[in-house]
Design a protein around this motif. Structure first.
Motif, short mmCIF file in Angstrom:
data_model
loop_
_atom_site.label_atom_id
_atom_site.label_comp_id
_atom_site.label_asym_id
_atom_site.label_seq_id
_atom_site.Cartn_x
_atom_site.Cartn_y
_atom_site.Cartn_z
N ASN A 2 4.71 8.45 2.33
CA ASN A 2 3.35 7.98 2.15
C ASN A 2 3.33 6.47 2.15
O ASN A 2 4.09 5.83 1.42
CB ASN A 2 2.78 8.49 0.82
CG ASN A 2 2.54 9.98 0.84
OD1 ASN A 2 2.28 10.55 1.90
ND2 ASN A 2 2.64 10.61 -0.32
N PHE A 3 2.47 5.90 2.98
CA PHE A 3 2.34 4.44 3.01
C PHE A 3 1.48 3.99 1.84
O PHE A 3 0.49 4.65 1.50
CB PHE A 3 1.72 3.99 4.32
CG PHE A 3 2.64 4.13 5.49
CD1 PHE A 3 3.66 3.22 5.71
CD2 PHE A 3 2.50 5.20 6.37
CE1 PHE A 3 4.52 3.37 6.78
CE2 PHE A 3 3.35 5.35 7.44
CZ PHE A 3 4.37 4.42 7.65
N PRO A 4 1.83 2.87 1.21
CA PRO A 4 1.01 2.38 0.10
C PRO A 4 -0.37 1.93 0.59
O PRO A 4 -0.53 1.53 1.74
CB PRO A 4 1.82 1.19 -0.43
CG PRO A 4 2.72 0.80 0.67
CD PRO A 4 2.96 2.03 1.50
N THR A 5 -1.32 2.02 -0.28
CA THR A 5 -2.66 1.58 0.03
C THR A 5 -3.01 0.40 -0.86
O THR A 5 -2.94 0.50 -2.08
CB THR A 5 -3.68 2.71 -0.21
OG1 THR A 5 -3.30 3.83 0.59
CG2 THR A 5 -5.08 2.28 0.14
N HIS A 6 -3.34 -0.70 -0.23
CA HIS A 6 -3.76 -1.91 -0.94
C HIS A 6 -5.01 -2.46 -0.25
O HIS A 6 -5.17 -2.29 0.95
CB HIS A 6 -2.70 -3.01 -0.87
CG HIS A 6 -1.49 -2.74 -1.67
ND1 HIS A 6 -0.50 -1.87 -1.27
CD2 HIS A 6 -1.08 -3.23 -2.86
CE1 HIS A 6 0.46 -1.84 -2.17
NE2 HIS A 6 0.13 -2.65 -3.15
N ILE A 7 -5.83 -3.13 -1.01
CA ILE A 7 -6.88 -3.95 -0.44
C ILE A 7 -6.31 -5.35 -0.30
O ILE A 7 -5.71 -5.88 -1.23
CB ILE A 7 -8.12 -3.98 -1.35
CG1 ILE A 7 -8.80 -2.61 -1.36
CG2 ILE A 7 -9.10 -5.07 -0.91
CD1 ILE A 7 -9.94 -2.49 -2.34
N VAL A 8 -6.46 -5.96 0.87
CA VAL A 8 -6.11 -7.36 1.06
C VAL A 8 -7.42 -8.13 1.12
O VAL A 8 -8.32 -7.79 1.88
CB VAL A 8 -5.30 -7.58 2.35
CG1 VAL A 8 -5.02 -9.07 2.56
CG2 VAL A 8 -4.00 -6.79 2.31
N ALA A 9 -7.53 -9.14 0.26
CA ALA A 9 -8.76 -9.92 0.19
C ALA A 9 -8.44 -11.41 0.20
O ALA A 9 -7.31 -11.82 -0.09
CB ALA A 9 -9.53 -9.56 -1.08
#
Length: 160
Positions: A2-9
């Protein structure tokens, strides 16, 4: 796997020729510096310029990277249904080069403020810390890890 999920802002402290600071008033979080999520296929600088123009009408040149931040907490989003993933946020300093200020769906007010008033205007503690980093930037990039729920707490920080 599973690939990690992040928000990039990205976000930016934009300064005009009169040394005033651009702030936008978000209908939920109050006064803040303009910024937002990086879209798929977009580079950081393009994303920041787009967000600044969308939220405020200002056109800016982006100069220095000031800080890299990790909000390592996942929490229930504003919709009450979906979770907000952890975030990686990059803050920059930039210069106003043109455009006419206006509001948007994400900003109910937009204005220029004296540098010495910015920290009193921003109420959100993590945004206030990040604004302080940008206002006091002296060439070293800060890396800070924090959580925002139930209260803002800094887990670690250092200069890189």
């Amino acid at each position: 796997m599973n690939f990690p999920t992040h928000i990039v802002a990205v976000a930016g402290l934009i300064i005009n020729d009169d040394k005033k600071i651009l702030l936008v008033k978000n209908p939920i979080s109050g006064w803040e510096f303009p910024g937002g999520q990086v879209e798929n296929g977009e580079n950081l600088i393009e994303a920041l310029k787009r967000e600044i123009e969308e939220e405020s009408g200002a056109i800016a040149n982006i100069d220095s990277l000031v800080g890299v931040y990790s909000n390592v907490q996942s929490y229930m989003g504003w919709d009450g249904v979906s979770y907000t993933p952890t975030k990686v946020i990059l803050d920059f300093i930039g210069r106003y080069v043109g455009g006419d200020l206006h509001t948007s769906d994400e900003s109910i007010e937009v204005g220029w403020f004296e540098k010495e008033n910015v920290l009193q205007i921003i109420e959100n503690e993590n945004l206030k810390d990040r604004a302080r980093d940008m206002l006091e930037f002296h060439g070293k990039v800060i890396y800070r890890v924090y959580e925002t729920k139930p209260v803002y707490s800094v887990k670690s920080e250092r200069y890189i």
